[in-house]
Every structure is written in structure tokens, then in C-alpha cells.
Design a protein around this motif. Structure first.
Motif, PDB file in Angstrom:
ATOM      1  N   ALA A  64      83.872  12.685 104.090  1.00  0.00           N
ATOM      2  CA  ALA A  64      82.986  13.404 102.904  1.00  0.00           C
ATOM      3  C   ALA A  64      82.970  12.642 101.771  1.00  0.00           C
ATOM      4  O   ALA A  64      82.000  12.560 100.988  1.00  0.00           O
ATOM      5  CB  ALA A  64      83.737  14.776 102.705  1.00  0.00           C
ATOM      6  N   PRO A  65      84.142  12.081 100.858  1.00  0.00           N
ATOM      7  CA  PRO A  65      84.060  11.463  99.790  1.00  0.00           C
ATOM      8  C   PRO A  65      83.345  10.160 100.007  1.00  0.00           C
ATOM      9  O   PRO A  65      82.641   9.675  99.213  1.00  0.00           O
ATOM     10  CB  PRO A  65      85.563  11.070  99.542  1.00  0.00           C
ATOM     11  N   GLN A  66      83.207   9.526 100.972  1.00  0.00           N
ATOM     12  CA  GLN A  66      82.392   8.275 101.269  1.00  0.00           C
ATOM     13  C   GLN A  66      81.070   8.602 101.097  1.00  0.00           C
ATOM     14  O   GLN A  66      80.436   7.639 100.476  1.00  0.00           O
ATOM     15  CB  GLN A  66      82.939   7.764 102.816  1.00  0.00           C
ATOM     16  N   LYS A  67      80.617   9.686 101.651  1.00  0.00           N
ATOM     17  CA  LYS A  67      79.257   9.865 101.549  1.00  0.00           C
ATOM     18  C   LYS A  67      78.819  10.262 100.166  1.00  0.00           C
ATOM     19  O   LYS A  67      77.816   9.937  99.560  1.00  0.00           O
ATOM     20  CB  LYS A  67      78.981  11.404 102.423  1.00  0.00           C
ATOM     21  N   ALA A  68      79.806  10.782  99.564  1.00  0.00           N
ATOM     22  CA  ALA A  68      79.411  11.191  98.082  1.00  0.00           C
ATOM     23  C   ALA A  68      79.503   9.923  97.207  1.00  0.00           C
ATOM     24  O   ALA A  68      78.919   9.747  96.114  1.00  0.00           O
ATOM     25  CB  ALA A  68      80.599  12.116  97.573  1.00  0.00           C
ATOM     26  N   SER A  69      80.325   8.706  97.654  1.00  0.00           N
ATOM     27  CA  SER A  69      80.387   7.677  96.811  1.00  0.00           C
ATOM     28  C   SER A  69      79.400   6.475  97.063  1.00  0.00           C
ATOM     29  O   SER A  69      79.498   5.543  96.407  1.00  0.00           O
ATOM     30  CB  SER A  69      82.055   6.956  96.898  1.00  0.00           C
ATOM     31  N   VAL A  70      78.666   6.739  98.275  1.00  0.00           N
ATOM     32  CA  VAL A  70      77.758   5.619  98.710  1.00  0.00           C
ATOM     33  C   VAL A  70      76.842   5.399  97.442  1.00  0.00           C
ATOM     34  O   VAL A  70      76.206   4.186  97.150  1.00  0.00           O
ATOM     35  CB  VAL A  70      76.914   6.016  99.868  1.00  0.00           C
ATOM     36  N   GLN A  71      76.469   6.293  96.844  1.00  0.00           N
ATOM     37  CA  GLN A  71      75.463   6.280  95.684  1.00  0.00           C
ATOM     38  C   GLN A  71      76.167   6.771  94.508  1.00  0.00           C
ATOM     39  O   GLN A  71      76.206   8.111  94.312  1.00  0.00           O
ATOM     40  CB  GLN A  71      74.333   6.987  95.808  1.00  0.00           C
ATOM     41  N   SER A  72      76.542   6.084  93.383  1.00  0.00           N
ATOM     42  CA  SER A  72      77.436   6.532  92.444  1.00  0.00           C
ATOM     43  C   SER A  72      76.398   7.270  91.233  1.00  0.00           C
ATOM     44  O   SER A  72      76.910   7.910  90.536  1.00  0.00           O
ATOM     45  CB  SER A  72      78.032   5.274  91.613  1.00  0.00           C
ATOM     46  N   GLU A  73      75.326   6.920  91.164  1.00  0.00           N
ATOM     47  CA  GLU A  73      74.375   7.407  90.238  1.00  0.00           C
ATOM     48  C   GLU A  73      73.324   8.367  90.786  1.00  0.00           C
ATOM     49  O   GLU A  73      73.046   8.061  91.825  1.00  0.00           O
ATOM     50  CB  GLU A  73      73.793   6.658  89.531  1.00  0.00           C
ATOM     51  N   GLN A  74      73.160   9.581  90.116  1.00  0.00           N
ATOM     52  CA  GLN A  74      72.158  10.477  90.660  1.00  0.00           C
ATOM     53  C   GLN A  74      70.792   9.795  90.791  1.00  0.00           C
ATOM     54  O   GLN A  74      70.564   9.062  89.871  1.00  0.00           O
ATOM     55  CB  GLN A  74      71.968  11.622  89.795  1.00  0.00           C
ATOM     56  N   MET A  75      69.967  10.110  91.929  1.00  0.00           N
ATOM     57  CA  MET A  75      68.768   9.565  92.042  1.00  0.00           C
ATOM     58  C   MET A  75      68.090  10.005  90.833  1.00  0.00           C
ATOM     59  O   MET A  75      67.729  11.103  90.769  1.00  0.00           O
ATOM     60  CB  MET A  75      68.199   9.915  93.590  1.00  0.00           C
ATOM     61  N   SER A  76      67.004   9.141  90.638  1.00  0.00           N
ATOM     62  CA  SER A  76      66.299   9.302  89.273  1.00  0.00           C
ATOM     63  C   SER A  76      64.980  10.595  89.804  1.00  0.00           C
ATOM     64  O   SER A  76      64.662  10.797  90.938  1.00  0.00           O
ATOM     65  CB  SER A  76      65.341   8.188  88.957  1.00  0.00           C
ATOM     66  N   GLY A  77      64.669  11.313  88.922  1.00  0.00           N
ATOM     67  CA  GLY A  77      63.728  12.260  88.973  1.00  0.00           C
ATOM     68  C   GLY A  77      62.230  11.633  89.619  1.00  0.00           C
ATOM     69  O   GLY A  77      61.548  12.335  90.164  1.00  0.00           O
ATOM     70  N   GLY A  78      62.089  10.575  88.933  1.00  0.00           N
ATOM     71  CA  GLY A  78      60.877   9.866  89.617  1.00  0.00           C
ATOM     72  C   GLY A  78      60.719   9.460  91.084  1.00  0.00           C
ATOM     73  O   GLY A  78      59.797   9.735  91.751  1.00  0.00           O
ATOM     74  N   ARG A  79      61.990   9.230  91.364  1.00  0.00           N
ATOM     75  CA  ARG A  79      62.132   8.757  92.759  1.00  0.00           C
ATOM     76  C   ARG A  79      61.799  10.012  93.805  1.00  0.00           C
ATOM     77  O   ARG A  79      61.330   9.991  94.798  1.00  0.00           O
ATOM     78  CB  ARG A  79      63.333   7.991  93.216  1.00  0.00           C
ATOM     79  N   VAL A  80      62.487  11.187  93.254  1.00  0.00           N
ATOM     80  CA  VAL A  80      62.392  12.378  93.908  1.00  0.00           C
ATOM     81  C   VAL A  80      61.022  12.831  94.118  1.00  0.00           C
ATOM     82  O   VAL A  80      60.565  13.340  95.113  1.00  0.00           O
ATOM     83  CB  VAL A  80      63.356  13.540  93.476  1.00  0.00           C
ATOM     84  N   ILE A  81      60.303  12.640  92.996  1.00  0.00           N
ATOM     85  CA  ILE A  81      58.937  13.005  92.652  1.00  0.00           C
ATOM     86  C   ILE A  81      58.142  12.302  93.644  1.00  0.00           C
ATOM     87  O   ILE A  81      57.182  12.794  94.315  1.00  0.00           O
ATOM     88  CB  ILE A  81      58.476  13.077  91.349  1.00  0.00           C
ATOM     89  N   SER A  82      58.304  11.041  93.706  1.00  0.00           N
ATOM     90  CA  SER A  82      57.602   9.996  94.268  1.00  0.00           C
ATOM     91  C   SER A  82      57.379  10.283  95.994  1.00  0.00           C
ATOM     92  O   SER A  82      56.603  10.363  96.616  1.00  0.00           O
ATOM     93  CB  SER A  82      58.077   8.577  94.270  1.00  0.00           C
ATOM     94  N   TYR A  83      59.026  10.673  96.362  1.00  0.00           N
ATOM     95  CA  TYR A  83      58.917  11.152  97.690  1.00  0.00           C
ATOM     96  C   TYR A  83      58.244  12.332  98.028  1.00  0.00           C
ATOM     97  O   TYR A  83      57.677  12.648  99.261  1.00  0.00           O
ATOM     98  CB  TYR A  83      60.414  11.364  98.059  1.00  0.00           C
ATOM     99  N   ALA A  84      58.383  13.293  97.086  1.00  0.00           N
ATOM    100  CA  ALA A  84      57.543  14.774  97.272  1.00  0.00           C
ATOM    101  C   ALA A  84      56.099  14.298  97.478  1.00  0.00           C
ATOM    102  O   ALA A  84      55.437  15.224  98.099  1.00  0.00           O
ATOM    103  CB  ALA A  84      57.971  15.704  96.341  1.00  0.00           C
ATOM    104  N   LEU A  85      55.777  13.720  96.765  1.00  0.00           N
ATOM    105  CA  LEU A  85      54.060  13.406  96.666  1.00  0.00           C
ATOM    106  C   LEU A  85      53.870  12.961  98.090  1.00  0.00           C
ATOM    107  O   LEU A  85      52.627  13.357  98.567  1.00  0.00           O
ATOM    108  CB  LEU A  85      53.851  12.043  95.656  1.00  0.00           C
ATOM    109  N   GLY A  86      54.580  12.304  98.834  1.00  0.00           N
ATOM    110  CA  GLY A  86      54.225  11.948 100.325  1.00  0.00           C
ATOM    111  C   GLY A  86      53.883  13.141 101.033  1.00  0.00           C
ATOM    112  O   GLY A  86      53.122  13.265 102.110  1.00  0.00           O
ATOM    113  N   ASP A  87      54.892  14.216 100.726  1.00  0.00           N
ATOM    114  CA  ASP A  87      54.557  15.493 101.460  1.00  0.00           C
ATOM    115  C   ASP A  87      53.406  16.295 101.160  1.00  0.00           C
ATOM    116  O   ASP A  87      52.881  16.852 101.933  1.00  0.00           O
ATOM    117  CB  ASP A  87      55.805  16.286 101.440  1.00  0.00           C
TER     118      ASP A  87
END
Length: 670
Positions: free
Chosen positions: A5-28
Motif C-alpha cells: 500500500a505505501p509503495q503504491k502511494a509513493s510511486v508518484q511523489s507529487e500530485q498529478m497536474s490538473g492539466g494532465r487529468v483534463i487531457s485524459y478526460a478529453l479523450g473520453d
């Protein structure tokens, strides 16, 4: 203690940017421009604009949807196998968008001069091409979120953003396209629809490009994907999955029978094509509402009973739509579609939650774990249901003398529309519920299977391991003194000491990071969760998550087995359960009263009494939850241990003496 569980949380130390989240959603958004246009409007386009009979239109719809299931299987075993400079999945999303757009435009651009047979051939070929192209874009897109991050909060944001995009796209398409069905005999209606489709296709290509540019693959494939032959072998022995797939066929047949006639229902039963917009909004709101309750339903009722409940809700919705007055009290239609949104959204959530359990059953039965295989078979079953739904709807309309392009319909035709929108789907939903009633994988059985799988994995890793040197596993309540005791026991027995993989600071940092993100996005995250699971294709990422969990568990088991081979004192890491049957091992648990442990931790780690108390509550909870979720065992179970020492009553040095004496008493020759 197990580390996943902690390993999963630590794979990516910083929160994914809002722009990347929006870009992914545009694909849907782009995905649903294509998917929802064909699901909601193709039947109406073929009969009302292209002039094809309802029976023939339904037959085309049925055949090509089943072909879409085959395309999904082919795409699922093709995409993502080759690494490029753009990644494994993103190139399919980008470069597959052009063929998909061409197929979409061709499908909704039947030339007016074509004869009946030629028009049918045109539609059939373009629809088959469309389904194939859609599979080779949608399958990699659905897998992309799992390749973008392993962080559970970021995955929640991606899933929620995608679901919002899906819901809003349906409403926007309804606003854009439904007015074009007000008068399908108007001059230039074909050209107008073609132009509209071209614009939408160009928008889709642009959105796919933005998705391609704005996303990034950072996670390698989590597990080896099975071949089709392996998949079918697994399915043949997986009775819960077979039952679930059969129920899904009837469920989706009912849903898509309604979807195929939704525009006809709006025009002739409710009283206007534009009312389709409000029906879509009502359905979406119902889905959003039930999404928040689905986890609670599962916890309180179990997955099978939860499925039966939402199936009942869906049947009530179908009955409301069948009985709603024609062209009078429109509120009944809105109520019907709102309740339908609740039922369909809940059913989809239950189906994919149960599918995850069938993966465990398949591994238990065949020793082959196949998340992707189970998903692909279930997806194929759903596509079969979609195809049969369109076929049934077209057949009923034709049998009840539906007249395309007519301003009004006869009482007989209206009865056919009501049957397709209400009574037939209700009957199909009842059949699905009866099938699920016999679903063999209940909660108790699933828990037993998980426990046995854990034991199997441990035995495979440890094999015939016999500790040649002293081997002790330690499991402690926080502050009970494991570090001191473990180190001293190792010195006395002449072996090495291995501490927990994650320190108190690691767990604290992981929880603080998760809490900070949740607080930062508290309202947004809750809003996203309310939409989660409304788009079924996004659940392909769940298969990736499940595969990752299984892989991390196997990795931890292998590491512990390697440590044990040379003897030692191992703290945490779920070593107690992994090495439970190992000859030469002694299993010890250190416990103590909370007040004592908090005071001892404060002295040991030079922290305040208040900080120690906070860590105590956090660690006892987090470490227990990790063990229960990933290794399916309860660390507080006294039957797992040879010795339990209360360091509140015995000094730490006394505990060392007891453990060494217990080991030598159990293994006097070592």
C-alpha cells in the motif's frame, strides 16, 4: 509487514497536474462522441433519415455490436505489446482517431441516391469498420490511466474526470442532435446531419490529439497478459464468471433495447424529440446519485444481493416508462429515466465489482490469474447484449407496424415502443436477476478463496524451505519494542536482523500526503467519486489495479522467502503468515497496553507522548489493514503465533530471554 500500500502511494511523489487529468478526460469526450452517437442515435438515423426499415436497422445494429465484442478481444490481445518513443498505448489513441472519425462520418452519411439494398450494404460495412476502429482506440485509452499513475488518489481523479466527461458528452450530444429529429422529412436533412457529424468528428480528432499530447505513460505493464487460448481455458472453469457473463447479456440486452428506442420514445410517447435532452439529464442524475451509495450497498448486503436490489430498481424504472401517459404528464418520463439511471449505474458498478472477485476464483481453480482475460470476456458478453438489444428493438418496432418519418404513430406502434422501452427490458432484467440469484461466489466463499490463494503463494515461494539457521518472525503492536527485542534476539541466535520495510515516518508521510491531497481537493474529490464508475469501459483500469496488487503481494512473498533461507529475525513484512509452515521458524507477537506502548515509543524515538499516541493509532490501524487487504490474515489472531509476549508486563530483555528460550525449546538441535 507487507509493503504494497505505501509503495503504491509513493510511486508518484507529487500530485498529478490538473492539466494532465483534463487531457485524459478529453479523450473520453472524444470516445463518447463516437460511442454515444451510435448507441443513442444510429437506430433513429437509419429509420428516420436514411429510410431503412426498423427490422433491418435492428439486424445491422445487432450483428455489428456482436462484431464489436470480437473486435475488443482482438484489440485487447494486440495493443500495448510494442514500446514506441510515444509509449505503448498513446500512439493507438492518436493514430487510430483518424480511421475512427472516417468510419463515423461514413456511417451517418448514407447517400440519398442509394437503393434499399445498397444503403443497407453501405451502413453495414461502415458500421463494421467503425466498431473495429473504435476497439483499437478505446481499449488502449481505457488502459492508459493505469499506465499514467499508481497513486490511488490520482487514479480516482482520472476515473472521476473521465466519468464526468462521459456524462456531459451524452447531454451535449442530446442538445446538438435531438433537435434534428424534430422534422426528418425536411429538405437537406441528410446533408445537415452529415455536416454535423463531420464537425463532431473533427472535434473528436482534436480532443484525441490533446489527450495524446497531455498524457504520459510512466508505469510499465503490471502483469503478463494471457493469450486468447489461455483466457478461454480459464473461463471454462470459472463458473462465477460464466454466471456473471450470462446475467450481463440479459442486463445489457434490456438496457440497449431501451437505448435503441429512446429517441422514438421521446418523439411519440413523451411528445417531442427535444425532450430527449431532459431524459438524458434525468438518467445522468440518477446514475450520479447511486454511485455514492454503491459501496455501502455492497458492504451491507453483499455483492450478489446488491445486484438483486439494483436490478429491482431497474425493473421499477422500466415499468414506469411502460406506463407513463402518452404526451401528457411528462414528469413520469423524467421520473422513469431518473430511476433508470439509478438502476443502470448501480448494476454496472456491481457487475465490475463482482468481476474482480471472479479473477480470484479463476486463479484458485486454475492457478492462472487473468484480470485482463476476465475483463475481455465480460466485455464481449456485454457487447453481445448490446447487439441483441438493438436487434430486439428493431424487430419489435417492425412487428408493431412502426412507420418511419411519420409525424404520428398508430396505437399499435406506440405499444411496440412501450414494449421496447419498458416491458421487454423489465422482463430481461428479471431474467438477469434470477441468474444472479444462483451466483456461486458469495462473500464467505470469496474470503476463503483469498485466504487459500495467499497460502498457495507463500508455499510456492517457500517450497520445501527448512531454515538451516535460526529463524524468528516478529509482529508487534506499535511501541511494544520489536526493534530492540529483534536485534538482541538476532545477536543471541547468531543471525541477522531485518526490520520492517516501512518505518513510522514512512507511514506517517504516506498518510499525510494522502490527507493533504484529500483536503486540498476535498470538494472536488467527493464530486469526482460521485461520478465514478458511470462509464463501464473505464473499469479496464480496475483489472490493472488488481493485477498490480497481486504482483506486489507475490513480490513481498518472494523477498521474505529469500530472507528466510539464510535464517534471521524478520520483523513485520507479513513474514508470520508467509513462513507459517516453515520448518525451523518460531513466530512471535509483541503486545502491550496502549498507554505503556505510547510511553515506551516516546522514550525510544525521542518524541512527545502525544505524537507517540498518534503514531500508535495510525500504525496499528494501517498495518492491520494492509495485512487484511493484501494477505488476508489478521495479525491479532493468536493462533498464528508460537509465543505472545506482553512487554508491558515483561521487560524487553526479559522478552528476549523468553523468545530465545522458546526457540531452543522448540528446536533443541539447532
Amino acid at each position: 509487514m507487507s509493503a504494497p500500500a505505501p509503495q503504491k502511494a509513493s510511486v508518484q511523489s507529487e500530485q498529478m497536474s490538473g492539466g494532465r487529468v483534463i487531457s485524459y478526460a478529453l479523450g473520453d469526450v472524444a470516445n463518447n462522441v463516437a460511442f454515444m452517437m451510435t448507441s443513442l442515435f444510429l437506430m433513429a438515423y437509419l429509420t428516420e433519415i436514411a429510410g431503412i426499415s426498423a427490422g433491418v436497422a435492428g439486424t445491422i445494429y445487432g450483428i455489428t455490436k456482436i462484431w464489436a465484442g470480437v473486435s475488443d478481444l482482438v484489440a485487447g490481445n494486440t495493443v500495448g505489446r510494442k514500446q514506441t518513443r510515444f509509449g505503448r498505448l498513446r500512439p493507438w489513441v492518436m493514430f487510430g482517431s483518424l480511421p475512427l472519425a472516417i468510419a463515423l462520418v461514413g456511417l451517418f452519411s448514407v447517400p440519398a441516391g442509394l437503393s434499399g439494398t445498397a444503403a443497407v450494404v453501405w451502413v453495414f460495412l461502415f458500421d463494421a469498420f467503425f466498431q473495429l476502429a473504435y476497439s483499437f482506440v478505446n481499449i488502449p485509452y481505457g488502459s492508459l490511466s493505469a499506465a499514467m499513475t499508481q497513486d490511488p488518489i490520482d487514479r480516482s481523479r482520472l476515473s472521476g474526470a473521465r466519468a464526468i466527461a462521459s456524462s456531459l458528452t451524452g447531454v451535449i450530444l442530446a442538445i446538438v442532435l435531438s433537435p434534428q429529429f424534430k422534422d426528418t422529412t425536411a429538405d437537406g436533412i441528410r446533408l445537415k446531419f452529415t455536416i454535423t457529424t463531420i464537425v463532431l468528428a473533427l472535434v473528436a480528432i482534436t480532443l484525441y490529439y490533446l489527450c495524446f499530447r497531455g498524457t504520459k505513460e510512466v508505469i510499465p505493464p503490471s502483469a503478463e497478459r494471457p493469450t486468447l487460448a489461455t483466457t478461454f481455458k480459464m473461463v471454462g472453469k470459472n463458473s462465477p464468471l460464466l454466471v456473471l457473463c450470462l446475467a450481463a447479456i440479459f442486463t445489457l440486452t434490456g438496457m440497449f433495447t431501451l437505448m435503441a428506442v429512446q429517441m422514438y420514445y421521446a418523439r411519440y410517447v413523451v411528445g417531442g424529440a427535444s425532450f430527449f435532452i431532459f431524459m438524458m439529464i434525468a438518467s445522468t442524475l440518477g446514475t450520479v446519485l447511486v454511485a455514492g451509495f454503491a459501496p455501502a450497498i455492497t458492504r451491507k448486503m453483499g455483492k450478489r444481493n446488491g445486484y438483486l436490489l439494483v436490478a429491482l430498481i431497474t425493473m421499477v424504472a422500466y415499468a414506469i416508462l411502460a406506463l407513463a401517459p402518452t404526451g401528457q404528464i411528462k414528469i413520469w418520463a423524467l421520473v422513469g429515466f431518473f430511476v433508470y439511471g439509478m438502476g443502470s449505474g448501480g448494476t454496472n458498478a456491481m457487475i465490475f465489482s463482482m468481476q474482480a472477485d471472479t479473477v480470484d476464483y479463476g486463479e484458485w481453480k486454475t492457478n492462472v490469474r487473468s484480470e485482463g482475460g476476465a475483463y475481455s470476456i465480460l466485455s464481449f458478453s456485454r457487447k453481445v447484449g448490446q447487439g441483441i438489444g438493438g436487434f430486439v428493438a428493431g424487430g419489435i418496432l417492425s412487428a408493431f407496424a412502426y412507420v418511419p418519418k411519420a409525424p404520428t404513430q398508430s396505437a399499435e406502434a406506440l405499444q411496440g415502443i412501450r414494449l421496447s422501452a419498458g416491458w421487454i427490458p423489465a422482463a430481461l432484467s428479471l431474467v438477469a436477476a434470477l441468474i444472479i440469484f444462483f451466483y456461486p461466489l458469495k462473500a464467505e466463499k470469496h474470503k476463503e478463496i483469498i485466504s487459500e490463494l495467499t497460502e498457495r503463494r507463500a508455499k510456492r515461494a517457500t517450497g520445501a524451505l527448512v531454515a538451516g539457521r535460526p529463524l524468528v518472525t516478529l509482529n508487534e503492536q506499535y511501541g511494544a519494542g520489536a526493534t530492540y527485542v529483534g536485534t538482541k534476539v538476532a545477536e543471541r541466535l547468531g543471525v541477522s536482523y531485518v526490520g520492517t520495510r516501512f518505518s513510522s515516518q514512512d507511514l506517517e508521510a504516506a498518510e499525510m500526503a494522502a490527507t493533504a491531497r484529500a483536503e486540498q481537493d476535498s470538494n472536488v474529490i467527493r464530486f469526482l467519486h460521485s461520478f465514478a464508475r458511470t462509464e463501464t469501459d473505464s473499469d479496464r483500469a480496475n483489472a490493472e489495479d488488481n493485477a498490480l496488487d497481486a504482483e506486489l503481494v507475490s513480490q513481498n512473498i518472494s523477498e521474505v522467502a529469500a530472507m528466510a533461507a539464510g535464517g534471521g529475525v524478520i520483523t513485520g513484512r507479513d513474514a508470520t503468515v508467509i513462513l507459517g509452515d516453515t520448518e525451523g521458524a518460531l513466530h512471535v507477537r509483541l503486545v502491550g497496553p496502549e498507554d505503556f506502548r505510547a510511553q515506551q515509543a516516546a522514550q525510544e524515538f525521542n518524541i512527545s507522548r502525544e505524537v507517540a499516541a498518534e503514531r500508535l493509532a495510525r500504525e496499528d490501524r494501517m498495518r492491520t489493514e494492509m495485512s487484511e487487504r493484501l494477505m488476508s490474515w489478521d495479525p491479532s489472531d493468536p493462533t498464528r503465533y508460537d509465543l505472545i509476549v506482553d512487554t508491558g508486563k515483561v521487560s524487553l530483555d526479559g522478552a528476549v530471554d523468553q523468545i530465545v528460550a522458546a526457540y531452543r525449546a522448540k528446536y533443541p538441535k539447532k
